[in-house]
Design a protein around this motif. Structure first.
Motif, PDB file in Angstrom:
ATOM      1  N   GLY A   1      43.541  75.779  66.174  1.00  0.00           N
ATOM      2  CA  GLY A   1      42.174  75.375  65.857  1.00  0.00           C
ATOM      3  C   GLY A   1      42.139  74.016  65.186  1.00  0.00           C
ATOM      4  O   GLY A   1      43.088  73.609  64.501  1.00  0.00           O
ATOM      5  N   LEU A   2      41.053  73.304  65.378  1.00  0.00           N
ATOM      6  CA  LEU A   2      40.864  72.006  64.742  1.00  0.00           C
ATOM      7  C   LEU A   2      40.869  72.183  63.231  1.00  0.00           C
ATOM      8  O   LEU A   2      40.233  73.090  62.692  1.00  0.00           O
ATOM      9  CB  LEU A   2      39.544  71.389  65.201  1.00  0.00           C
ATOM     10  N   SER A   3      41.572  71.320  62.544  1.00  0.00           N
ATOM     11  CA  SER A   3      41.694  71.390  61.089  1.00  0.00           C
ATOM     12  C   SER A   3      40.338  71.232  60.408  1.00  0.00           C
ATOM     13  O   SER A   3      39.553  70.339  60.733  1.00  0.00           O
ATOM     14  CB  SER A   3      42.637  70.265  60.640  1.00  0.00           C
ATOM     15  N   GLY A   4      40.088  72.079  59.434  1.00  0.00           N
ATOM     16  CA  GLY A   4      38.870  71.976  58.644  1.00  0.00           C
ATOM     17  C   GLY A   4      38.802  70.664  57.883  1.00  0.00           C
ATOM     18  O   GLY A   4      37.723  70.089  57.717  1.00  0.00           O
ATOM     19  N   GLN A   5      39.949  70.170  57.434  1.00  0.00           N
ATOM     20  CA  GLN A   5      39.971  68.892  56.723  1.00  0.00           C
ATOM     21  C   GLN A   5      39.488  67.760  57.625  1.00  0.00           C
ATOM     22  O   GLN A   5      38.770  66.856  57.172  1.00  0.00           O
ATOM     23  CB  GLN A   5      41.379  68.563  56.202  1.00  0.00           C
ATOM     24  N   ALA A   6      39.877  67.792  58.894  1.00  0.00           N
ATOM     25  CA  ALA A   6      39.437  66.759  59.838  1.00  0.00           C
ATOM     26  C   ALA A   6      37.926  66.848  60.045  1.00  0.00           C
ATOM     27  O   ALA A   6      37.233  65.819  60.083  1.00  0.00           O
ATOM     28  CB  ALA A   6      40.165  66.904  61.170  1.00  0.00           C
ATOM     29  N   MET A   7      37.407  68.066  60.161  1.00  0.00           N
ATOM     30  CA  MET A   7      35.956  68.219  60.352  1.00  0.00           C
ATOM     31  C   MET A   7      35.182  67.781  59.113  1.00  0.00           C
ATOM     32  O   MET A   7      34.120  67.157  59.220  1.00  0.00           O
ATOM     33  CB  MET A   7      35.620  69.660  60.737  1.00  0.00           C
TER      34      MET A   7
ATOM     35  N   VAL B   1      41.095  57.528  58.352  1.00  0.00           N
ATOM     36  CA  VAL B   1      39.779  57.941  58.863  1.00  0.00           C
ATOM     37  C   VAL B   1      39.597  57.388  60.272  1.00  0.00           C
ATOM     38  O   VAL B   1      39.125  58.098  61.164  1.00  0.00           O
ATOM     39  CB  VAL B   1      38.643  57.487  57.929  1.00  0.00           C
ATOM     40  N   LEU B   2      39.969  56.136  60.477  1.00  0.00           N
ATOM     41  CA  LEU B   2      39.870  55.539  61.812  1.00  0.00           C
ATOM     42  C   LEU B   2      40.730  56.298  62.818  1.00  0.00           C
ATOM     43  O   LEU B   2      40.375  56.394  63.996  1.00  0.00           O
ATOM     44  CB  LEU B   2      40.271  54.066  61.757  1.00  0.00           C
ATOM     45  N   ALA B   3      41.846  56.855  62.355  1.00  0.00           N
ATOM     46  CA  ALA B   3      42.743  57.610  63.238  1.00  0.00           C
ATOM     47  C   ALA B   3      42.090  58.878  63.779  1.00  0.00           C
ATOM     48  O   ALA B   3      42.565  59.441  64.775  1.00  0.00           O
ATOM     49  CB  ALA B   3      44.038  57.946  62.504  1.00  0.00           C
ATOM     50  N   LEU B   4      40.994  59.325  63.173  1.00  0.00           N
ATOM     51  CA  LEU B   4      40.266  60.475  63.713  1.00  0.00           C
ATOM     52  C   LEU B   4      39.665  60.160  65.079  1.00  0.00           C
ATOM     53  O   LEU B   4      39.397  61.065  65.866  1.00  0.00           O
ATOM     54  CB  LEU B   4      39.145  60.910  62.762  1.00  0.00           C
ATOM     55  N   GLY B   5      39.428  58.877  65.360  1.00  0.00           N
ATOM     56  CA  GLY B   5      38.887  58.482  66.664  1.00  0.00           C
ATOM     57  C   GLY B   5      37.390  58.682  66.803  1.00  0.00           C
ATOM     58  O   GLY B   5      36.876  58.775  67.921  1.00  0.00           O
ATOM     59  N   LEU B   6      36.666  58.743  65.692  1.00  0.00           N
ATOM     60  CA  LEU B   6      35.219  58.946  65.750  1.00  0.00           C
ATOM     61  C   LEU B   6      34.529  57.830  66.529  1.00  0.00           C
ATOM     62  O   LEU B   6      34.881  56.656  66.391  1.00  0.00           O
ATOM     63  CB  LEU B   6      34.636  58.983  64.337  1.00  0.00           C
TER      64      LEU B   6
ATOM     65  N   SER C   1      42.088  66.477  69.422  1.00  0.00           N
ATOM     66  CA  SER C   1      43.447  65.954  69.352  1.00  0.00           C
ATOM     67  C   SER C   1      44.368  67.064  68.859  1.00  0.00           C
ATOM     68  O   SER C   1      44.075  67.709  67.847  1.00  0.00           O
ATOM     69  CB  SER C   1      43.506  64.771  68.383  1.00  0.00           C
ATOM     70  N   ASP C   2      45.464  67.259  69.577  1.00  0.00           N
ATOM     71  CA  ASP C   2      46.447  68.240  69.126  1.00  0.00           C
ATOM     72  C   ASP C   2      46.984  67.882  67.740  1.00  0.00           C
ATOM     73  O   ASP C   2      47.378  68.753  66.975  1.00  0.00           O
ATOM     74  CB  ASP C   2      47.617  68.335  70.114  1.00  0.00           C
ATOM     75  N   GLU C   3      46.983  66.597  67.416  1.00  0.00           N
ATOM     76  CA  GLU C   3      47.465  66.156  66.105  1.00  0.00           C
ATOM     77  C   GLU C   3      46.569  66.626  64.966  1.00  0.00           C
ATOM     78  O   GLU C   3      46.993  66.673  63.815  1.00  0.00           O
ATOM     79  CB  GLU C   3      47.588  64.633  66.069  1.00  0.00           C
ATOM     80  N   LEU C   4      45.324  66.948  65.271  1.00  0.00           N
ATOM     81  CA  LEU C   4      44.386  67.426  64.252  1.00  0.00           C
ATOM     82  C   LEU C   4      44.294  68.950  64.210  1.00  0.00           C
ATOM     83  O   LEU C   4      43.541  69.501  63.412  1.00  0.00           O
ATOM     84  CB  LEU C   4      42.988  66.842  64.484  1.00  0.00           C
ATOM     85  N   ALA C   5      45.058  69.615  65.069  1.00  0.00           N
ATOM     86  CA  ALA C   5      45.034  71.076  65.104  1.00  0.00           C
ATOM     87  C   ALA C   5      45.957  71.636  64.034  1.00  0.00           C
ATOM     88  O   ALA C   5      46.956  71.032  63.651  1.00  0.00           O
ATOM     89  CB  ALA C   5      45.451  71.576  66.483  1.00  0.00           C
TER      90      ALA C   5
ATOM     91  N   ALA D   1      38.254  71.245  72.297  1.00  0.00           N
ATOM     92  CA  ALA D   1      36.965  70.621  72.617  1.00  0.00           C
ATOM     93  C   ALA D   1      36.638  69.524  71.608  1.00  0.00           C
ATOM     94  O   ALA D   1      36.984  69.641  70.429  1.00  0.00           O
ATOM     95  CB  ALA D   1      35.850  71.667  72.606  1.00  0.00           C
ATOM     96  N   ASP D   2      35.966  68.485  72.088  1.00  0.00           N
ATOM     97  CA  ASP D   2      35.433  67.483  71.179  1.00  0.00           C
ATOM     98  C   ASP D   2      34.355  68.132  70.323  1.00  0.00           C
ATOM     99  O   ASP D   2      33.759  69.138  70.715  1.00  0.00           O
ATOM    100  CB  ASP D   2      34.798  66.326  71.955  1.00  0.00           C
ATOM    101  N   VAL D   3      34.103  67.541  69.158  1.00  0.00           N
ATOM    102  CA  VAL D   3      33.065  68.050  68.268  1.00  0.00           C
ATOM    103  C   VAL D   3      31.950  67.017  68.173  1.00  0.00           C
ATOM    104  O   VAL D   3      32.212  65.833  67.918  1.00  0.00           O
ATOM    105  CB  VAL D   3      33.629  68.355  66.865  1.00  0.00           C
ATOM    106  N   ILE D   4      30.733  67.467  68.387  1.00  0.00           N
ATOM    107  CA  ILE D   4      29.555  66.618  68.247  1.00  0.00           C
ATOM    108  C   ILE D   4      29.014  66.826  66.833  1.00  0.00           C
ATOM    109  O   ILE D   4      28.728  67.959  66.431  1.00  0.00           O
ATOM    110  CB  ILE D   4      28.477  66.951  69.297  1.00  0.00           C
TER     111      ILE D   4
END
Length: 137
Positions: free
Chosen positions: A51-57, A20-25, A42-46, A95-98
């Protein structure tokens, strides 16, 4: 009791798994019944297609809810996710996600929240979620 973004950052660093910390929130704002966090691109979360992974969101929304509930309670306490429902509306690319969380009900044993995930620079959400938490302590 004042609950600052610095207090929230301490909750992140002391209470979440390394993945979770690796998400960089990062915590941008806290208030009486809300929190705003940033999920950096992060390209690692794509996923395939860029597209940004739904699991990451979903993980980011769940984590941000813990921060918002802690802000509403004035401090962190043990809690667990009971339910999360997420609706994806459009992809996030580059893009970053708010993440904006609003605690809609805070009881003695349960908390409810609504979450909006919006790409930085856009007015249109990429996803919305609702969560229910059991408050354990």
């Amino acid at each position: 009791m004042t609950f600052s973004p610095a207090d929230a950052d301490k909750i992140l660093s002391h209470n979440f798994a390394p993945w979770v910390l690796a998400l960089g929130l990062t915590v941008q704002e806290t208030g009486e019944r809300h929190a705003v966090l940033r999920l950096p691109w992060s390209d690692e979360l794509a996923r395939d297609g860029g597209g940004l992974s739904g699991q990451a969101m979903m993980a980011a929304a769940d984590t941000a809810t813990v921060i918002a509930i802690s802000a509403a309670r004035g401090a962190y306490g043990p809690m667990t996710t009971v339910q999360q429902s997420t609706s994806f509306q459009r992809p996030v690319v580059g893009a970053d996600v708010i993440i904006r969380v609003r605690v809609t009900k805070l009881g003695k044993r349960m908390a409810f929240a609504d979450i909006t995930l919006t790409p930085e620079g856009s007015d249109d959400p990429a996803a919305t979620a609702s969560t229910v938490y059991a408050l354990l302590g």
